[in-house]
Scaffold this motif. Structure first.
Motif, short mmCIF file in Angstrom:
data_model
loop_
_atom_site.label_atom_id
_atom_site.label_comp_id
_atom_site.label_asym_id
_atom_site.label_seq_id
_atom_site.Cartn_x
_atom_site.Cartn_y
_atom_site.Cartn_z
N LEU A 105 -4.44 8.36 -3.89
CA LEU A 105 -3.69 8.42 -2.75
C LEU A 105 -4.20 8.56 -1.25
CD1 LEU A 105 -1.96 11.63 -4.20
CD2 LEU A 105 -0.75 9.58 -3.72
N ALA A 106 -5.59 8.94 -1.36
CA ALA A 106 -6.33 8.88 0.04
C ALA A 106 -6.60 7.52 0.44
CB ALA A 106 -7.86 9.93 -0.16
N GLY A 107 -6.95 6.89 -0.50
CA GLY A 107 -7.35 5.40 -0.37
C GLY A 107 -6.29 4.44 0.08
N LEU B 117 0.88 -1.31 0.01
CA LEU B 117 0.05 -0.16 0.13
C LEU B 117 0.90 1.31 -0.07
CD1 LEU B 117 -2.58 -1.12 2.49
CD2 LEU B 117 -2.95 -0.49 0.10
N LEU B 118 2.10 1.19 0.67
CA LEU B 118 2.94 2.28 0.83
C LEU B 118 3.58 2.55 -0.44
CD1 LEU B 118 3.84 4.53 2.99
CD2 LEU B 118 6.01 3.01 3.44
N ALA B 119 3.71 1.38 -1.13
CA ALA B 119 4.42 1.71 -2.46
C ALA B 119 3.42 2.24 -3.75
CB ALA B 119 5.06 0.26 -2.94
N ILE B 120 2.17 1.84 -3.45
CA ILE B 120 1.15 2.59 -4.29
C ILE B 120 1.14 4.04 -3.91
CG2 ILE B 120 -1.31 2.52 -4.76
CD1 ILE B 120 -1.42 -0.26 -4.29
N ASN B 121 1.16 4.22 -2.72
CA ASN B 121 1.04 5.52 -2.32
C ASN B 121 2.10 6.53 -2.95
OD1 ASN B 121 1.47 8.05 -0.04
ND2 ASN B 121 -0.72 7.46 -0.13
N TRP B 122 3.31 6.10 -2.44
CA TRP B 122 4.58 6.75 -3.06
C TRP B 122 4.57 6.75 -4.47
CZ3 TRP B 122 9.18 4.24 0.22
CH2 TRP B 122 9.12 4.81 1.73
N GLY B 123 4.45 5.71 -4.99
CA GLY B 123 4.66 5.61 -6.74
C GLY B 123 3.65 6.71 -7.13
N VAL B 124 2.36 6.66 -6.76
CA VAL B 124 1.37 7.72 -7.42
C VAL B 124 1.80 9.26 -7.23
CG1 VAL B 124 -1.05 8.39 -7.19
CG2 VAL B 124 -0.43 6.01 -7.37
N PHE B 125 2.41 9.13 -5.92
CA PHE B 125 2.73 10.76 -5.39
C PHE B 125 3.72 11.20 -6.20
CE2 PHE B 125 4.91 13.72 -2.89
CZ PHE B 125 4.00 14.66 -2.60
N VAL B 126 4.88 10.44 -6.31
CA VAL B 126 5.99 10.63 -7.16
C VAL B 126 5.67 10.99 -8.73
CG1 VAL B 126 8.30 10.02 -8.04
CG2 VAL B 126 7.66 9.64 -5.67
N TRP B 127 4.81 10.00 -9.16
CA TRP B 127 4.61 10.37 -10.69
C TRP B 127 3.70 11.42 -10.79
CZ3 TRP B 127 -0.06 11.12 -13.37
CH2 TRP B 127 -0.10 10.74 -14.84
N ALA B 128 2.80 11.74 -10.12
CA ALA B 128 1.90 12.96 -10.11
C ALA B 128 2.69 14.31 -9.87
CB ALA B 128 0.66 12.87 -9.03
N ALA B 129 3.60 14.15 -8.89
CA ALA B 129 4.40 15.54 -8.67
C ALA B 129 5.27 15.65 -9.69
CB ALA B 129 5.23 15.12 -7.56
N GLN B 130 5.80 14.81 -10.67
CA GLN B 130 6.77 14.94 -11.73
C GLN B 130 6.15 15.16 -13.08
OE1 GLN B 130 9.20 11.30 -11.72
NE2 GLN B 130 10.67 12.11 -10.40
N HIS B 131 4.56 14.96 -13.20
CA HIS B 131 3.83 14.99 -14.33
C HIS B 131 2.61 16.35 -14.30
CE1 HIS B 131 5.55 11.19 -14.90
NE2 HIS B 131 5.39 11.16 -16.15
N GLY B 132 3.12 17.35 -13.30
CA GLY B 132 2.21 18.39 -13.24
C GLY B 132 0.81 18.14 -12.54
N ARG B 133 0.72 17.21 -11.80
CA ARG B 133 -0.66 16.85 -11.09
C ARG B 133 -0.59 17.04 -9.38
NH1 ARG B 133 -3.35 13.52 -14.88
NH2 ARG B 133 -5.28 13.92 -13.40
#
Length: 308
Positions: free
Chosen positions: A167-169, A92-108
């Motif tokens: 991210l929230a879930g 679950l933490l890997a999903i959260n980290w992965g989505v956060f990093v991707w979103a931050a690097q792609h203007g989201r």
């Protein structure tokens, strides 16, 4: 007859300045972390995530020794049930980290802010349906207001807020998974990292073999940013753990909104992510839910003090 002496109720101990500083540092850093991920955007979110796991491990192990938790950590690795619990939380933490990093690097980044605003309200909802906790009237209103804001994102803004909801879930379920473990913040993170380290190392080796620049440009700047991934992961978690142990729940609940507020300001003001009228109304409804949530926290804290 002698008069009965009146004993004044004892007031709860005041939280230490270090506890407040730790919580502010944690949520403040989480609020500005998108800037850090932007600086290593050329690595790619997949490589950045794998490097984060590796350097978090390198940071956590010495801290375990310094804090005298090394023996307990080694004992936990022999507990199969504990490993299974932390394997789930690591996923679950890997999903959260992965989505956060991707979103931050792609203007989201604004979508990240949305997720971490919704997260505490989702925690309340999970507590009600999965843990049998009763919702107050204000909590129901706060969740309804946030749900209306999410619905407006879909209907008026015209896109499903999958980043914010994911991210929230994932973070809410991560918190639920961690409730099943007796380990503290640092040993728990260490076990989760041990579970994830083989995958991270193998992925980095495969990426390097495939020609990916896993060290970026190999400049001093890139190498320092990569080495710092463990520090930016561990320090906020330790600060949060200190605050969670000592601060009143109402104060901790308020401080946690520093992170999404910082993300919103950075996304909109620093990186120029667009915020149209519909988005503002949507965020307004969600922040109304947050205000109701915080109001409920203060009412609960005041009633607890009166009863004391």
């Amino acid at each position: 007859m002698p008069k009965e002496s009146k004993i004044a109720p004892m007031s709860p101990p005041r939280p230490s300045a270090n506890a407040i500083l730790g919580a502010v540092l944690a949520f403040g850093l989480w609020g500005v972390l998108p800037v850090y991920w932007k600086q290593i955007g050329h690595l790619g979110s997949d490589v950045a995530l794998a490097q984060r796991v590796v350097w978090t491990m390198a940071t956590v192990l010495p801290l375990l020794m310094l804090r005298g938790e090394w023996t307990a950590f080694l004992q936990s690795l022999r507990n199969r049930k504990l490993i299974q619990t932390h394997a789930w939380s690591a996923f679950l933490l890997a999903i959260n980290w992965g989505v956060f990093v991707w979103a931050a690097q792609h203007g989201r980044i604004l979508d990240c802010s949305l997720g971490y605003v919704i997260n505490p309200l989702l925690n309340v909802l999970i507590g009600s349906y999965l843990l049998g906790e009763r919702l107050t009237g204000l909590q129901k209103l706060s969740i309804a207001s946030a749900a209306a804001g999410v619905a407006m994102q879909i209907v008026l803004v015209g896109r499903f807020p999958w980043i914010g909801l994911l991210l929230a879930g994932s973070f809410a379920l991560y918190g639920l998974a961690r409730r099943r473990s007796p380990l503290g913040s640092l040993p728990g993170l260490a076990v989760e990292t041990v579970v994830g380290i083989p995958v991270a190392v193998l992925y980095l080796l495969w990426s390097h073999h495939s020609g990916a620049a896993i060290w970026g440009t190999s400049s001093t700047r890139d190498l320092l940013l990569i080495l710092g991934l463990g520090i930016i992961t561990t320090i906020p978690l330790l600060g949060f753990a200190r605050g969670a142990r000592e601060l009143p729940f109402a104060l901790l609940g308020l401080l946690q909104f520093l992170a999404p507020t910082g993300q919103f300001l950075i996304g909109s003001l620093v990186y120029g992510e667009s915020v149209n009228a519909a988005s503002l109304v949507s965020f307004g409804l969600i922040w109304t839910g947050v205000a109701l949530f915080c109001g409920n926290l203060f009412l609960h804290a005041r009633r607890s003090q009166v009863r004391a």
